[in-house]
Design a protein around this motif. Structure first.
Motif, short mmCIF file in Angstrom:
data_model
loop_
_atom_site.label_atom_id
_atom_site.label_comp_id
_atom_site.label_asym_id
_atom_site.label_seq_id
_atom_site.Cartn_x
_atom_site.Cartn_y
_atom_site.Cartn_z
N THR A 25 1.30 1.75 10.29
CA THR A 25 0.01 1.00 10.63
C THR A 25 -0.45 1.73 12.12
O THR A 25 0.42 2.03 12.98
CB THR A 25 0.01 -0.28 10.67
N THR A 30 -13.21 4.99 -1.20
CA THR A 30 -11.82 4.72 -2.08
C THR A 30 -10.64 5.77 -1.39
O THR A 30 -9.62 5.64 -2.01
CB THR A 30 -12.27 5.09 -3.47
N ASP A 31 -10.87 6.34 -0.49
CA ASP A 31 -10.06 7.49 0.10
C ASP A 31 -9.22 6.87 1.37
O ASP A 31 -9.72 6.27 2.23
CB ASP A 31 -10.68 8.68 0.57
N ARG A 32 -7.95 6.93 1.30
CA ARG A 32 -7.11 6.64 2.24
C ARG A 32 -6.90 7.83 3.27
O ARG A 32 -6.54 8.65 2.76
CB ARG A 32 -5.48 5.98 1.84
N TYR A 92 -9.27 3.55 5.82
CA TYR A 92 -9.74 3.65 4.61
C TYR A 92 -11.14 3.98 4.64
O TYR A 92 -12.17 3.10 5.14
CB TYR A 92 -9.77 2.54 3.26
N HIS A 116 0.86 -1.14 -0.04
CA HIS A 116 -0.08 0.02 0.13
C HIS A 116 0.83 1.34 -0.07
O HIS A 116 0.23 2.48 -0.20
CB HIS A 116 -1.06 -0.02 1.17
N GLN A 167 -3.83 1.95 9.40
CA GLN A 167 -4.39 2.69 8.06
C GLN A 167 -6.00 2.55 8.13
O GLN A 167 -6.26 1.27 8.24
CB GLN A 167 -3.55 2.19 6.92
N VAL A 197 2.91 2.65 2.31
CA VAL A 197 2.71 3.29 3.53
C VAL A 197 3.90 2.96 4.47
O VAL A 197 4.47 1.84 4.34
CB VAL A 197 1.33 3.16 4.30
#
Length: 248
Positions: free
Chosen positions: A62, A69-71, A66, A57, A64, A59
């Motif tokens: 952690t 569809t947005d992180r 979501y 991902h 994380q 990144v």
């Protein structure tokens, strides 16, 4: 059920290995649920799974989160998303020092009530208790304290060992004052460290105009160096002079 930006669903990826249950993952889950989200909770149950998730991902940390569809990101980012202020974003505060002095006042009054102290003895107990509590804050992480203390203390900058001695000296003076004994030690000791501290704060804040954090609450506090720090040192000076005066 599909996860889209209009639904109250969120995906959470958090570390939950046999030897580490990520506290920020738990906080993120609780925050999402408090905001009315149904959480699709993905547990990363090994270091390998965590590393694989971060690589896949793109990144570095952690948990994380979501939403649709947005992180959103980690716990701090989630707090910002919901209009909250993360601890890392908060301005400097005097709250920790206020808490210490308030507790010291209550403890001193309680001890004085039980022992039927005079007003003077009660005041000594309150101030000595405050010194003891402040010493505890420094001693709980002495490395962090010394790092912050070396930013401004004049003697510690010349003799680094003094930064390590300081919290023990403060604690010793406070305990002796509470016990009402060995004023010939507690008085000069408190006067010495209080005077150096007061001069150091005055130079750093009021002469050099530096904006620093105070080491009075230990190395992890967000208390600004200034009036409160100066007050702590002036109190120690006053207590030192008081103890010396009792020697008669």
């Amino acid at each position: 059920m599909p996860l889209d930006s209009r639904s109250k669903y969120a995906r959470l990826y958090r570390m939950a290995t046999p030897d580490h249950l990520c506290p920020f993952g738990l906080k993120a889950k609780a925050l999402l649920e408090s905001e009315g989200y149904t959480v699709e909770d993905h547990l990363l149950e090994s270091r390998e799974a965590t590393d694989r998730f971060k690589a896949e991902h793109g990144v570095e940390t952690t948990p994380q989160v979501y939403i649709g569809t947005d992180r959103i990101g980690g716990y701090d980012a989630l707090q910002r998303h919901f209009g909250q202020t993360p601890q890392a974003d908060k301005d400097k505060t005097y709250a920790p020092v206020i808490a210490v002095f308030a507790m010291a006042a209550l403890m001193g009054l309680a001890i004085g009530q039980a022992a039927d102290f005079t007003a003077a003895a009660n005041l000594r107990t309150i101030l000595a208790t405050a010194m003891a509590l402040l010493a505890v804050q420094k001693l709980r992480d002495i490395e962090s304290f010394t790092t912050m203390f070396l930013n401004y203390d004049l003697l510690a900058r010349r003799k680094v060992a003094y930064a390590y001695i300081y919290p023990y000296a403060e604690a010793a003076a406070a305990i002796l004052m509470l016990a009402g004994t060995a004023a010939w030690i507690s008085g000069p000791l408190a006067l010495f460290i209080g005077t150096i501290g007061a001069v150091s704060v005055i130079k750093a804040v009021y002469i050099d105009k530096r904006e620093l954090e105070c080491a009075c609450m230990g190395g992890s506090s967000n208390v600004p160096l200034g009036f409160v720090s100066l007050t702590e040192n002036l109190v120690m000076m006053a207590m030192g002079l008081w103890m010396i005066a009792t020697l008669g």
